[in-house]
Design an enzyme around this catalytic site. Structure first.
Site, PDB file in Angstrom:
ATOM      1  N   HIS A 151      36.566 -10.235  -1.922  1.00 31.49           N
ATOM      2  CA  HIS A 151      36.889  -9.235  -0.905  1.00 31.49           C
ATOM      3  C   HIS A 151      38.380  -8.906  -0.816  1.00 31.49           C
ATOM      4  O   HIS A 151      38.760  -8.051  -0.024  1.00 31.49           O
ATOM      5  CB  HIS A 151      36.379  -9.710   0.466  1.00 31.49           C
ATOM      6  CG  HIS A 151      34.893  -9.743   0.565  1.00 31.49           C
ATOM      7  ND1 HIS A 151      34.109  -8.626   0.447  1.00 31.49           N
ATOM      8  CD2 HIS A 151      34.029 -10.780   0.761  1.00 31.49           C
ATOM      9  CE1 HIS A 151      32.839  -8.955   0.582  1.00 31.49           C
ATOM     10  NE2 HIS A 151      32.759 -10.264   0.759  1.00 31.49           N
ATOM     11  N   SER A 179      31.860   3.590  42.127  1.00 26.08           N
ATOM     12  CA  SER A 179      31.793   2.160  42.423  1.00 26.08           C
ATOM     13  C   SER A 179      32.061   1.902  43.890  1.00 26.08           C
ATOM     14  O   SER A 179      32.920   2.539  44.490  1.00 26.08           O
ATOM     15  CB  SER A 179      32.808   1.383  41.581  1.00 26.08           C
ATOM     16  OG  SER A 179      32.791   0.012  41.918  1.00 26.08           O
ATOM     17  N   LYS A 217      34.447   3.626  33.861  1.00 29.95           N
ATOM     18  CA  LYS A 217      33.539   2.919  34.771  1.00 29.95           C
ATOM     19  C   LYS A 217      32.863   1.749  34.049  1.00 29.95           C
ATOM     20  O   LYS A 217      32.657   0.679  34.629  1.00 29.95           O
ATOM     21  CB  LYS A 217      32.475   3.882  35.304  1.00 29.95           C
ATOM     22  CG  LYS A 217      31.401   3.217  36.198  1.00 29.95           C
ATOM     23  CD  LYS A 217      32.029   2.478  37.381  1.00 29.95           C
ATOM     24  CE  LYS A 217      31.045   2.123  38.474  1.00 29.95           C
ATOM     25  NZ  LYS A 217      29.801   1.521  38.116  1.00 29.95           N
ATOM     26  N   TYR A 259      32.126  -8.106  35.640  1.00 31.95           N
ATOM     27  CA  TYR A 259      31.349  -9.224  35.094  1.00 31.95           C
ATOM     28  C   TYR A 259      32.253 -10.442  34.906  1.00 31.95           C
ATOM     29  O   TYR A 259      31.890 -11.561  35.255  1.00 31.95           O
ATOM     30  CB  TYR A 259      30.762  -8.843  33.726  1.00 31.95           C
ATOM     31  CG  TYR A 259      29.412  -8.180  33.717  1.00 31.95           C
ATOM     32  CD1 TYR A 259      29.178  -7.007  34.441  1.00 31.95           C
ATOM     33  CD2 TYR A 259      28.370  -8.684  32.959  1.00 31.95           C
ATOM     34  CE1 TYR A 259      27.946  -6.377  34.400  1.00 31.95           C
ATOM     35  CE2 TYR A 259      27.129  -8.065  32.919  1.00 31.95           C
ATOM     36  CZ  TYR A 259      26.928  -6.906  33.639  1.00 31.95           C
ATOM     37  OH  TYR A 259      25.706  -6.284  33.597  1.00 31.95           O
ATOM     38  N   HIS A 262      35.382  -0.950  33.927  1.00 36.20           N
ATOM     39  CA  HIS A 262      35.456  -1.474  35.292  1.00 36.20           C
ATOM     40  C   HIS A 262      34.346  -2.502  35.512  1.00 36.20           C
ATOM     41  O   HIS A 262      34.586  -3.609  36.002  1.00 36.20           O
ATOM     42  CB  HIS A 262      35.323  -0.313  36.293  1.00 36.20           C
ATOM     43  CG  HIS A 262      35.017  -0.722  37.702  1.00 36.20           C
ATOM     44  ND1 HIS A 262      33.756  -1.139  38.119  1.00 36.20           N
ATOM     45  CD2 HIS A 262      35.792  -0.771  38.822  1.00 36.20           C
ATOM     46  CE1 HIS A 262      33.775  -1.439  39.392  1.00 36.20           C
ATOM     47  NE2 HIS A 262      34.999  -1.219  39.851  1.00 36.20           N
ATOM     48  N   ASN A 263      33.116  -2.141  35.140  1.00 38.65           N
ATOM     49  CA  ASN A 263      31.995  -3.054  35.341  1.00 38.65           C
ATOM     50  C   ASN A 263      32.095  -4.285  34.450  1.00 38.65           C
ATOM     51  O   ASN A 263      31.700  -5.381  34.851  1.00 38.65           O
ATOM     52  CB  ASN A 263      30.671  -2.325  35.076  1.00 38.65           C
ATOM     53  CG  ASN A 263      30.275  -1.418  36.218  1.00 38.65           C
ATOM     54  OD1 ASN A 263      31.121  -0.945  36.967  1.00 38.65           O
ATOM     55  ND2 ASN A 263      28.996  -1.151  36.362  1.00 38.65           N
TER      56      ASN A 263
END
Length: 441
Positions: free
Chosen positions: A410, A87, A142, A150, A145-146
């Site tokens: 359920h 990066s 990574k 955002y 990280h991205n």
């Protein structure tokens, strides 16, 4: 070789075979190509010329499950593989990036001196690069990280939208605010470049940013982060909203038509502008804390899922220089995990808890004021909702479980019985006593 490589210590070759044969063993070959099939294609082209112990490195933004697969595949052939996040963009390429390697542990000793010498360095000279973990760990870190990137970018754009459309600030005023913020707790690369962007003028002297079409692109890492959070059951709400914000921006023609049909309030702020700008600063800081908190929870869950031993404080250190997320903020994250390596959520650390408490009233004022003025702030508002949900001892999921049991048998757990015991109620009197099996997908 006649261009930027002229007179530099670079050796040119004319074929993959010639290139591979020119390298010392163990060979260390780094790919920087588009994620997905191109990586596999290049790997297959290189393999025939390699010998046992040679190393292939993928430095692109590959999806970490692909890196897990490639590590296993190449190790079975006697080769070593590293999937590393890189990066830093153009500046990082020239001055040193943040590098996040993972893959075959045996490969690290051979690439460590190279990676750490070219990586960015923090104040004391520590390189922003260290071994992350086995197989896909480096690319997972990574990816997160991205994802946080955002989130950070979306938060900043929402603050810009409020300043421009509700407070009526011009670009010089906004530039001055971001310049001031970059001297304090929000000091970071993204605040710094926002300051510069707001001051940049087109050839006619008008702000260039206002001539850019409002449709955002993406390469996929944010989407992968959101999907990974669903796979491991982690509420990554802010990053998810940041991804959806980009997809909503891409519906430009639809939004233009909708703006002519759908109505809302006309933004108008009559309070103290200077005080509200301080509220915005605090709201941005608190939301940023939530973004990192969610990202770290995802990394912890992924580490448990895939058997990685991640150094969370070390990851923060790797992000402190060279990368898009670099900020003084990361030093506090390192301290938090140094103080408590088993910290379940950053918001529970004393420093971050205190910062959110200081910002909370401002945060709520920003969200309430923006919503009442019809200003779109999905990331800041979802960050506050996450905080409120996380601090709530009893959520309304009890009613949700009753609904699930009513229509699908359920089952549910009871607060007056031990965890792990499941019950079904015949809510209508004619539904029967047979229940569905209990599991979470």
């Amino acid at each position: 070789m006649n261009g930027r490589g002229k007179d530099k210590n670079i050796i040119g070759t004319h074929s993959i075979e010639e290139f591979v044969n020119s390298l010392e063993r163990p060979r260390k070959i780094m790919l920087m190509v588009k994620a997905g099939a191109p990586v596999d294609v290049f790997i297959e082209q290189i393999i025939p010329y390699l010998e046992e112990g040679d190393i292939i490195i993928d430095g692109g933004n590959s999806h970490f499950p692909d890196t897990i697969r490639r590590t296993k595949y190449l190790e079975e052939k006697g080769l070593l593989f590293i999937g590393t996040g890189v990066s830093g963009g153009e500046e990082g390429a020239l001055l040193g990036p943040s590098i996040m390697p993972g893959g075959s542990p045996k490969a690290w000793e051979f690439v460590k001196p190279i990676f750490q010498s070219i990586a960015a360095k923090v104040e004391d000279g520590t390189p922003c690069c260290d071994w992350v973990g086995e197989n896909g760990a480096g690319h997972c870190v990574k990816m997160v990280h991205n994802g946080i990137e955002y989130g950070d970018m979306q938060l900043i754009t929402e603050v810009y939208q409020v300043m421009k459309n509700m407070l009526g600030m011009n670009h010089n005023e906004m530039h001055d605010v971001f310049a001031d913020w970059n001297k304090g707790e929000l000091d970071s690369y993204l605040i710094e470049i926002t300051r510069d962007i707001l001051a940049y003028k087109d050839e006619d002297g008008s702000p260039l940013v206002e001539k850019i079409l409002d449709t955002a692109g993406q390469k996929g890492t944010g989407k992968w982060t959101a999907i990974a959070s669903l796979d491991v059951g982690v509420p990554l709400t802010l990053i998810g909203e940041a991804v959806y914000a980009r997809t909503l921006s891409a519906l430009k023609s639809e939004r233009v038509e909708a703006s002519k049909i759908l109505s809302g309030p006309t933004p108008k702020y009559e309070g103290d502008k200077k005080e509200f700008i301080e509220d915005l600063r605090k709201a941005l800081l608190a939301s940023k804390i939530v973004s990192y908190a969610q990202g770290y929870v995802l990394m912890k869950s992924a580490a448990k899922e895939y058997g990685w031993d991640l150094n969370y404080g070390g990851i923060a250190l790797m992000w402190r220089g060279g990368c898009i997320l670099r900020s003084i903020f990361l030093g506090e994250i390192k301290k938090a995990f140094d103080n408590n390596s088993k910290l379940s959520n950053l918001m529970l650390d004393s420093y971050f808890k205190e910062k959110i408490e200081e910002a909370q009233n401002s945060w709520r004022r920003v969200v309430a004021t923006a919503v009442s003025n019809g200003i779109w702030i999905p990331a800041i508002s979802t960050a506050l909702n996450y905080y409120d949900g996380y601090r709530t001892e009893r959520l309304p999921a009890n009613l949700l479980q009753a609904q699930r049991d009513y229509f699908g048998a359920h089952t549910y757990e009871r607060i007056d019985r031990p965890r792990g015991e499941f019950f079904h109620t015949n809510w209508t009197g004619h539904g029967g006593t047979t229940s569905s099996s209990t599991y979470n997908a």
